[in-house]
Design a protein around this motif. Sequence first.
Motif, PDB file in Angstrom:
ATOM      1  N   ALA A  32       0.578  -1.286   0.088  1.00  0.00           N
ATOM      2  CA  ALA A  32      -0.377  -0.388  -0.211  1.00  0.00           C
ATOM      3  C   ALA A  32       0.555   1.236   0.125  1.00  0.00           C
ATOM      4  CB  ALA A  32      -0.850  -0.147   1.451  1.00  0.00           C
ATOM      5  N   LEU A  33       2.057   0.914   0.870  1.00  0.00           N
ATOM      6  CA  LEU A  33       2.795   2.214   0.426  1.00  0.00           C
ATOM      7  C   LEU A  33       3.850   2.402  -0.632  1.00  0.00           C
ATOM      8  CD1 LEU A  33       4.260   1.654   4.475  1.00  0.00           C
ATOM      9  CD2 LEU A  33       2.646   3.671   3.338  1.00  0.00           C
ATOM     10  N   THR A  34       3.532   1.342  -1.680  1.00  0.00           N
ATOM     11  CA  THR A  34       4.650   1.750  -2.796  1.00  0.00           C
ATOM     12  C   THR A  34       3.676   2.021  -3.764  1.00  0.00           C
ATOM     13  OG1 THR A  34       4.244  -1.059  -3.189  1.00  0.00           O
ATOM     14  CG2 THR A  34       6.325  -0.116  -1.808  1.00  0.00           C
ATOM     15  N   PRO A  35       3.943   2.424  -4.817  1.00  0.00           N
ATOM     16  CA  PRO A  35       3.048   2.720  -6.445  1.00  0.00           C
ATOM     17  C   PRO A  35       3.003   1.850  -6.692  1.00  0.00           C
ATOM     18  CG  PRO A  35       5.344   4.088  -6.880  1.00  0.00           C
ATOM     19  CD  PRO A  35       5.728   3.498  -5.379  1.00  0.00           C
TER      20      PRO A  35
END
Length: 144
Positions: A32-35
């Motif tokens: 969720a924190l990465t593109p």
Amino acid sequence: MTDPVLYSERGSSWWPVLWGPVFALLGLGVEALTPGPVNTVMWLLIGGALAVVAATWVYGRRRLVSVRLTPTELVQGREELAVSRITAVTEVGAPVGARVLGGSWTVPKGTGEVPLRVEADEVVLAWAKDPEALTRALTRLVER
């Protein structure tokens, strides 16, 4: 009426079942924190599958590697031995090839052996994570 339990080991607790879901939540959080897309369903399936595998492992450990001692019986995994059959707990050597209680070829990993002399001068190997505590509890029962 059930006998009081004098010594007990569960074999395993249930907390390892949480490892899979925690791993999946961490993976979901990193994703969720990465593109890019977030594969929520995949992480839920992975967490569930790991939890099922861990639950199977814990259930097996609780059945096969648990120890329970009451005034009348010693239960080692799947095997029950009447305390009345035990003739000696101390000063018993462990001969090569002695039968291991519980149905295994060797004492379970992480346990220590407790040699017991039973009827007909046969020596069997009991086992426990704390072999000294099991020996003390058995000695109090057998030598009274």
